[in-house]
Design a protein around this motif. Sequence first.
Motif, mmCIF file in Angstrom:
data_model
loop_
_atom_site.group_PDB
_atom_site.id
_atom_site.type_symbol
_atom_site.label_atom_id
_atom_site.label_comp_id
_atom_site.label_asym_id
_atom_site.label_seq_id
_atom_site.Cartn_x
_atom_site.Cartn_y
_atom_site.Cartn_z
ATOM 1 N N ILE A 129 0.858 -1.168 0.000
ATOM 2 C CA ILE A 129 0.000 0.000 0.000
ATOM 3 C C ILE A 129 0.902 1.228 0.000
ATOM 4 O O ILE A 129 1.932 1.245 0.694
ATOM 5 C CB ILE A 129 -0.950 0.007 1.221
ATOM 6 N N PRO A 130 0.578 2.246 -0.776
ATOM 7 C CA PRO A 130 1.439 3.441 -0.780
ATOM 8 C C PRO A 130 1.389 4.162 0.558
ATOM 9 O O PRO A 130 0.386 4.107 1.278
ATOM 10 C CB PRO A 130 0.864 4.295 -1.910
ATOM 11 N N GLU A 131 2.465 4.845 0.889
ATOM 12 C CA GLU A 131 2.512 5.600 2.135
ATOM 13 C C GLU A 131 1.836 6.957 2.007
ATOM 14 O O GLU A 131 1.357 7.515 2.999
ATOM 15 C CB GLU A 131 3.968 5.792 2.586
ATOM 16 N N THR A 132 1.809 7.504 0.787
ATOM 17 C CA THR A 132 1.217 8.818 0.540
ATOM 18 C C THR A 132 0.333 8.742 -0.693
ATOM 19 O O THR A 132 0.702 8.120 -1.692
ATOM 20 C CB THR A 132 2.314 9.881 0.324
ATOM 21 N N VAL A 133 -0.849 9.361 -0.626
ATOM 22 C CA VAL A 133 -1.723 9.450 -1.793
ATOM 23 C C VAL A 133 -2.254 10.888 -1.891
ATOM 24 O O VAL A 133 -2.370 11.585 -0.876
ATOM 25 C CB VAL A 133 -2.896 8.453 -1.739
ATOM 26 N N ARG A 134 -2.589 11.289 -3.109
ATOM 27 C CA ARG A 134 -3.118 12.634 -3.347
ATOM 28 C C ARG A 134 -4.615 12.555 -3.641
ATOM 29 O O ARG A 134 -5.123 11.520 -4.075
ATOM 30 C CB ARG A 134 -2.377 13.299 -4.515
ATOM 31 N N TYR A 135 -5.286 13.654 -3.393
ATOM 32 C CA TYR A 135 -6.722 13.699 -3.641
ATOM 33 C C TYR A 135 -7.045 13.295 -5.070
ATOM 34 O O TYR A 135 -6.405 13.746 -6.023
ATOM 35 C CB TYR A 135 -7.268 15.100 -3.370
ATOM 36 N N GLY A 136 -8.054 12.422 -5.211
ATOM 37 C CA GLY A 136 -8.516 11.986 -6.516
ATOM 38 C C GLY A 136 -7.608 11.010 -7.223
ATOM 39 O O GLY A 136 -7.920 10.541 -8.318
ATOM 40 N N GLU A 137 -6.478 10.649 -6.603
ATOM 41 C CA GLU A 137 -5.499 9.765 -7.238
ATOM 42 C C GLU A 137 -5.995 8.322 -7.223
ATOM 43 O O GLU A 137 -6.562 7.844 -6.233
ATOM 44 C CB GLU A 137 -4.176 9.868 -6.487
ATOM 45 N N SER A 138 -5.757 7.623 -8.334
ATOM 46 C CA SER A 138 -6.005 6.184 -8.390
ATOM 47 C C SER A 138 -4.742 5.455 -7.939
ATOM 48 O O SER A 138 -3.635 5.823 -8.335
ATOM 49 C CB SER A 138 -6.378 5.752 -9.807
ATOM 50 N N PHE A 139 -4.914 4.446 -7.130
ATOM 51 C CA PHE A 139 -3.760 3.690 -6.658
ATOM 52 C C PHE A 139 -4.193 2.259 -6.363
ATOM 53 O O PHE A 139 -5.381 1.974 -6.163
ATOM 54 C CB PHE A 139 -3.131 4.333 -5.414
ATOM 55 N N ASP A 140 -3.232 1.354 -6.338
ATOM 56 C CA ASP A 140 -3.502 -0.060 -6.078
ATOM 57 C C ASP A 140 -2.989 -0.454 -4.702
ATOM 58 O O ASP A 140 -1.956 0.062 -4.242
ATOM 59 C CB ASP A 140 -2.830 -0.953 -7.126
ATOM 60 N N VAL A 141 -3.715 -1.360 -4.072
ATOM 61 C CA VAL A 141 -3.217 -2.010 -2.867
ATOM 62 C C VAL A 141 -3.248 -3.518 -3.106
ATOM 63 O O VAL A 141 -3.998 -4.008 -3.959
ATOM 64 C CB VAL A 141 -4.064 -1.653 -1.616
ATOM 65 N N SER A 142 -2.432 -4.210 -2.358
ATOM 66 C CA SER A 142 -2.363 -5.667 -2.466
ATOM 67 C C SER A 142 -2.635 -6.270 -1.103
ATOM 68 O O SER A 142 -2.070 -5.818 -0.097
ATOM 69 C CB SER A 142 -0.977 -6.089 -2.970
ATOM 70 N N VAL A 143 -3.537 -7.263 -1.075
ATOM 71 C CA VAL A 143 -3.854 -7.926 0.187
ATOM 72 C C VAL A 143 -3.814 -9.434 -0.011
ATOM 73 O O VAL A 143 -3.956 -9.938 -1.132
ATOM 74 C CB VAL A 143 -5.247 -7.519 0.721
ATOM 75 N N SER A 144 -3.605 -10.120 1.081
ATOM 76 C CA SER A 144 -3.777 -11.568 1.097
ATOM 77 C C SER A 144 -4.841 -11.900 2.137
ATOM 78 O O SER A 144 -5.042 -11.149 3.090
ATOM 79 C CB SER A 144 -2.461 -12.285 1.417
ATOM 80 N N VAL A 145 -5.539 -13.019 1.914
ATOM 81 C CA VAL A 145 -6.594 -13.457 2.820
ATOM 82 C C VAL A 145 -6.457 -14.957 2.992
ATOM 83 O O VAL A 145 -6.316 -15.682 1.985
ATOM 84 C CB VAL A 145 -7.998 -13.114 2.267
#
Length: 535
Positions: A437-453
Amino acid sequence: MPSVSQQWLLLLLISTVLTVFARADLPGTWELLVQNAGLASMHTAVTRFNTVVLLDRTNIGPSRKMLRRGHCRKDPYDAVLKLDCYAHSVLFDLQTKQIRPLMIQTDTWCSSGQFLPDGTLLQTGGDLDGVKKIRKFVPCEATGSCDWVELADVELANGRWYATNQILPDGSVAIVGGRAANTVEYYPPRKGAVALNFLADVEDNQMDNLYPYVHLLPNGHLFIFANNKAVSYDHNVDKIVKEYPPLDGGPRNYPSAGSSAMLALEGDYSTAVILVCGGAPYGAFIERSTDTPAHGSCGRIIATSPDPVWEMEDMPFGRIMGDMVMLPSGDVLVINGAQAGTQGFEAASNPCLYPLLYRSDQPVGLRFMTLNPGTVPRLYHSTANLLPDGRVLIAGSNPHYFYRFDAEFPTELRIEAFSPEYLSPDRANLRPIFEGIPETVRYGESFDVSVSVPLSVVGVVEVNLGNAPFATHSFSQGQRLVKLAVTPSVPDGEGRYRISCVAPPNGMVAPPGYYMAFAVNQGVPSVARWIHLVS
């Protein structure tokens, strides 16, 4: 045939067994974290370093934690200790459970606070020598040496005792109300204090306009609730732009001791729903009646509606001094408090040990669920804060002017954690784990996160941002939960899932600052990762 005394003993035994089984069947678990925190926390805030700032007040005499050698507070006007070598604030490390004393110089009794965009905790007002003070705490790692700094070059325009702070879309802070302060001012200072006659109009001889409930709506206006009335306030021009209908059920603010939360913002973020619950009947504070039953009525209003009305419902228990905590799932935990009396010293009785879960997506009549009760009464000056691991930290309770350990409801130094049902062992296989997960994001920015379950994902994994509010006097100042727009989870073939997210569009939906980001799978949250939301 058993004697009368034997029959009573048998009935008592049966009652005890039934009570134990009933409690065991209720959701949620309790854990004692610290037996002696050294002080009773009147104000509590969680930092981005996974530490907790606990803050009481000065002018109270000895706490149970000493300051570092050579760091005593000197105050010739202190009625108890002119040379005070006891800590009235500490830093609690959630991982090691170690407690480090912090130095606070002026009186923070019934003060207010809010985190700034850079993660600094701004703390304002109080009593006596603290009434106009502005303080800052710049958090650090638990092994660091960060401490309180009292600003010498700036002070509040009005003295603020029992005020409320709310961060604004541009990262500044509105400081609203307080005893004999029916005004609004800002940090950084704008133009001094601005009259807010609404607060004067709703005040009664109980002072039920103190610690007003202030929520930043996604249209940028402030929802301000005091006593039984509310307005929408445009802080850009310092003008009331809407008056809401009164809420039935009597006064709700200090000292009548209800609570309030804004429900999760989601979808297109155009709708904000405010919840106000509990309180004492008018007159309980004036009469100093500790046995006046609290009421359990709740009002819920769509604050952004062009024609808003209050929808009423009842909690299972009458409650005063209940804390409302927004959980990562979007539900609201109601915890702490009493079933009779009001806020104030020696003013309440009949502790309400049963937490409640408010399920906001359910219809009226089905929203409240009673949870597993605690054993420690948490009355006046107790707090509740969401932790990054999904538990809720419970601290404080001192219904006495000084520290007293020989009373029916003694000064409480223990720190506990309550785990909602989503952390139960039978749901562990549903719990997501952030892999990226990114440490910083900007308003309206698209970004990806990765999870495991551990188990396969069913449905959509939510990514929800919860901030760290300043909890005091049954209200978490600045509290909000924002559910991000996400795409369905996509497996990557290596046991992880990729989720595409869109950051909040602007500071009206989510003011700049640090947030706990939770991945939520079927109502079960991950351990949060701190994310910095910037413009």
